[in-house]
Motif scaffolding. Structure first.
Motif, PDB file in Angstrom:
ATOM      1  N   ILE A 150       0.843  -1.191   0.000  1.00 36.07           N
ATOM      2  CA  ILE A 150       0.000   0.000   0.000  1.00 36.07           C
ATOM      3  C   ILE A 150       0.882   1.246   0.000  1.00 36.07           C
ATOM      4  O   ILE A 150       1.862   1.334   0.742  1.00 36.07           O
ATOM      5  N   PRO A 189      -2.471  -6.633   0.777  1.00 38.69           N
ATOM      6  CA  PRO A 189      -2.998  -5.263   0.827  1.00 38.69           C
ATOM      7  C   PRO A 189      -4.433  -5.147   0.338  1.00 38.69           C
ATOM      8  O   PRO A 189      -5.172  -4.269   0.782  1.00 38.69           O
ATOM      9  N   ALA A 217      -5.696   3.936   2.939  1.00 34.17           N
ATOM     10  CA  ALA A 217      -4.366   3.555   2.474  1.00 34.17           C
ATOM     11  C   ALA A 217      -3.280   4.111   3.406  1.00 34.17           C
ATOM     12  O   ALA A 217      -2.284   3.441   3.694  1.00 34.17           O
TER      13      ALA A 217
END
Length: 230
Positions: A150, A189, A217
């Motif tokens: 991420i 992720p 994120a």
């Protein structure tokens, strides 16, 4: 009975798209249902494997896994064309990404029909929320992922984590004790983005879906960069 609810939706509401309000709460709940619907509705999963799951795929004998939407279609919604294009989760099943922006009533009819069979287990509200997620809630997780990680603002993620997440997960990400440390979970992720945006099935974890997804994120980037794996 769920069967009656499914029948009412499938037959009587196919032309009633306006009755599906794609609000963020509904979409987030739909995301949790997509993850593990039987946890959300607090029921036992089916005993028999899903009939659409391939007999030669990894989880063919594990109904608790192959009845989860994400197991066939992936956390990214792209199925065999996305993150599940190879590896133990590969099933060859196509994604749901082609249904973005579609008609929620049509999705409900598909879910409740004999092929998918969710009309035997889910009620009208459940099917509606799941359809709203499929139509309006699929996020382009790939926009926040680079080389399997991420990409985000670690400092901003730290501030959000401290005010939103730390109360349950602890400052070091090691709470609750019955789950692995958060720092050890960043290898997937797509799954983390899904859970941060929509919440954890059967838990009181808040969903960040209604705010800028970059913030989710950022939180994951902080967890990856700063929190211990053990």
């Amino acid at each position: 009975m769920p069967q009656l609810a499914a029948l009412a939706i499938g037959v009587g509401m196919l032309g009633a798209s306006a009755s599906f309000a794609a609000d963020q709460g509904s979409i987030a709940r739909g995301g949790k249902l997509y993850d593990k619907w039987y946890k959300v509705i607090k029921e036992e999963p089916p005993a028999e494997s899903h009939k659409l799951y391939p007999a030669d795929a990894t989880y063919a004998d594990k109904a608790k896994s192959n009845w989860r939407c994400k197991e066939c279609h992936g956390w990214d919604g792209m199925g065999a064309d996305g993150a599940y294009s190879s590896g133990k989760h590969f099933s060859g099943i196509k994604g749901i990404n082609g249904m973005k922006g579609g008609d929620p009533a049509a999705v409900v009819a598909l879910l409740a029909g004999p092929g998918h069979g969710y009309g035997d287990y889910l009620y009208e509200e459940d099917l509606t929320d799941l359809a709203n997620f499929v139509v309006s809630g699929q996020s382009n997780y790939g926009d926040y992922i680079e080389d399997g990680k991420i990409v985000g603002d670690v400092e901003n993620g730290k501030q959000v984590y401290a005010t939103v997440c730390a109360n349950c997960h602890g400052a070091d990400g090691k709470e609750p004790k019955e789950m692995p440390p958060l720092g050890s979970l960043t290898g997937n992720p797509w799954e983390l983005m899904h859970k941060v945006l929509n919440g954890q099935p059967g838990e009181t974890m808040p969903a960040l879906r209604a705010i800028d997804h970059q913030i989710a994120a950022d939180v994951i980037a902080y967890i990856d960069a700063e929190l211990p794996e053990q």
